[in-house]
Scaffold this active site. Structure first.
Site, PDB file in Angstrom:
ATOM      1  N   LYS A  18      -2.356 -13.419  -2.639  1.00 53.77           N
ATOM      2  CA  LYS A  18      -2.148 -12.842  -1.312  1.00 53.77           C
ATOM      3  C   LYS A  18      -2.771 -11.462  -1.156  1.00 53.77           C
ATOM      4  CE  LYS A  18       2.485 -10.760  -1.886  1.00 53.77           C
ATOM      5  NZ  LYS A  18       2.257  -9.455  -1.264  1.00 53.77           N
ATOM      6  N   ASP A  19      -3.163 -10.837  -2.273  1.00 53.40           N
ATOM      7  CA  ASP A  19      -3.727  -9.491  -2.212  1.00 53.40           C
ATOM      8  C   ASP A  19      -5.255  -9.472  -2.173  1.00 53.40           C
ATOM      9  OD1 ASP A  19      -1.176  -8.396  -2.292  1.00 53.40           O
ATOM     10  OD2 ASP A  19      -1.155  -8.321  -4.486  1.00 53.40           O
ATOM     11  N   ARG A  70       3.966  -8.904   8.655  1.00 55.12           N
ATOM     12  CA  ARG A  70       4.286 -10.329   8.784  1.00 55.12           C
ATOM     13  C   ARG A  70       5.791 -10.559   8.693  1.00 55.12           C
ATOM     14  NH1 ARG A  70       5.768 -13.826   4.959  1.00 55.12           N
ATOM     15  NH2 ARG A  70       5.342 -12.258   3.355  1.00 55.12           N
ATOM     16  N   ARG A  71       6.425  -9.955   7.704  1.00 55.85           N
ATOM     17  CA  ARG A  71       7.871 -10.124   7.556  1.00 55.85           C
ATOM     18  C   ARG A  71       8.612  -9.484   8.709  1.00 55.85           C
ATOM     19  NH1 ARG A  71       7.427  -8.574   1.207  1.00 55.85           N
ATOM     20  NH2 ARG A  71       7.056 -10.675   0.383  1.00 55.85           N
ATOM     21  N   ARG A  88       8.992   0.671   0.485  1.00 52.41           N
ATOM     22  CA  ARG A  88       7.903   0.424  -0.464  1.00 52.41           C
ATOM     23  C   ARG A  88       8.344   0.675  -1.901  1.00 52.41           C
ATOM     24  NH1 ARG A  88       2.956  -0.231   1.873  1.00 52.41           N
ATOM     25  NH2 ARG A  88       2.775   0.299   4.080  1.00 52.41           N
ATOM     26  N   ARG A  94      12.510  -0.849  -5.371  1.00 53.58           N
ATOM     27  CA  ARG A  94      13.009  -1.263  -4.052  1.00 53.58           C
ATOM     28  C   ARG A  94      14.482  -1.662  -4.121  1.00 53.58           C
ATOM     29  NH1 ARG A  94       8.270  -4.551  -0.750  1.00 53.58           N
ATOM     30  NH2 ARG A  94       6.493  -3.564  -1.746  1.00 53.58           N
ATOM     31  N   CYS A 182      -3.195  -9.621   4.085  1.00 47.18           N
ATOM     32  CA  CYS A 182      -1.765  -9.390   3.859  1.00 47.18           C
ATOM     33  C   CYS A 182      -1.214  -8.278   4.759  1.00 47.18           C
ATOM     34  CB  CYS A 182      -1.493  -9.070   2.391  1.00 47.18           C
ATOM     35  SG  CYS A 182      -2.273  -7.562   1.813  1.00 47.18           S
TER      36      CYS A 182
END
Length: 237
Positions: A18-19, A70-71, A88, A94, A182
């Site tokens: 995804k990166d 997206r989230r 982050r 986190r 992403c």
């Protein structure tokens, strides 16, 4: 890492799928490796006694931590009363920030990262796909190698998984059409269903107030073409 592969000081660079940006060095190719880890996102709630709260238990106007557009968009599509704030750091950081926060009701992370880091016992609430589709190639590991190193490519293909390759190609094809990465409010997921490849994708406004969807089922041998078709359908909308 990419520069090291190009100049030959490294034979292989391994990335989270995804990166990887849509444009890579022209001297290189991408080879998905290993089976896909759990591709879905999870909600990690604040502690409530011996357990963590579930997404359904977040109070009205609850504050959710996530750095992903997206989230954020899909959370707000689900519940517009949520307040989604920047959150982050690596996974342990986190979780520590969540546990020390007086305002956060929970955070959202990729299940793959949690499992790969050995946090399998963490109390998580996995999102169903109708609520949140993953990012492109989430949970897929990808090797980047010089295209002229057929010997290395042959070795990588021995640890490649056909389902992961099909999903990688379909999702990357869709993202190629949408010019997404992403950092986009774009989500997509391809998986095998009864011998066929199903490709689903969404494009959202950042505030979740509008969502375009597309879904197609096709031959896994034409995975990229399936992804391209889903991307084109979304563009047409």
């Amino acid at each position: 890492l990419e520069c090291a592969v190009v100049d030959g000081s490294a034979q292989i660079a391994v990335h989270s799928g995804k990166d990887i940006p849509s444009e890579i060095a022209k001297e290189t190719i991408l080879v998905p490796i290993l089976k896909r880890e759990n591709p879905f996102d999870v909600f990690i709630g604040k502690k409530s006694g011996p357990r963590r709260i579930k997404l359904s238990e977040v109070p009205k106007n609850g504050v959710i931590g996530s750095a992903s557009l997206r989230r954020r968009a899909q959370l707000l599509m689900h519940r517009s009363d949520f307040s989604v704030v920047e959150h982050r750091g690596n996974v342990p950081t986190r979780i520590e920030k969540l546990d020390n926060s007086e305002t956060l009701s929970g955070i959202v992370l990729a299940h793959a990262g949690i499992l790969r880091l050995g946090f399998a016992d963490l109390d998580v609430d996995e999102f169903p796909t109708d609520l949140m589709l993953p990012a492109i190639n989430q949970g897929i590991l990808v090797a980047q190698v010089r295209a002229d190193r057929s010997d290395v490519i042959d070795l990588l293909n021995k640890v490649s998984d056909s389902d992961a390759v099909n999903a990688f190609n379909a999702e990357r094809g869709c993202a190629e059409i949408l010019k997404g990465d992403c950092n986009s409010a774009i989500s997509m997921f391809a998986d095998m269903q009864q011998g066929k490849l199903r490709m689903r994708a969404r494009v959202l406004l950042p505030d979740g107030s509008k969502c375009l969807v597309a879904e197609k089922v096709g031959d896994p041998k034409s995975a990229k073409e399936l992804g391209l078709a889903v991307g084109e359908e979304l563009l047409s909308k």
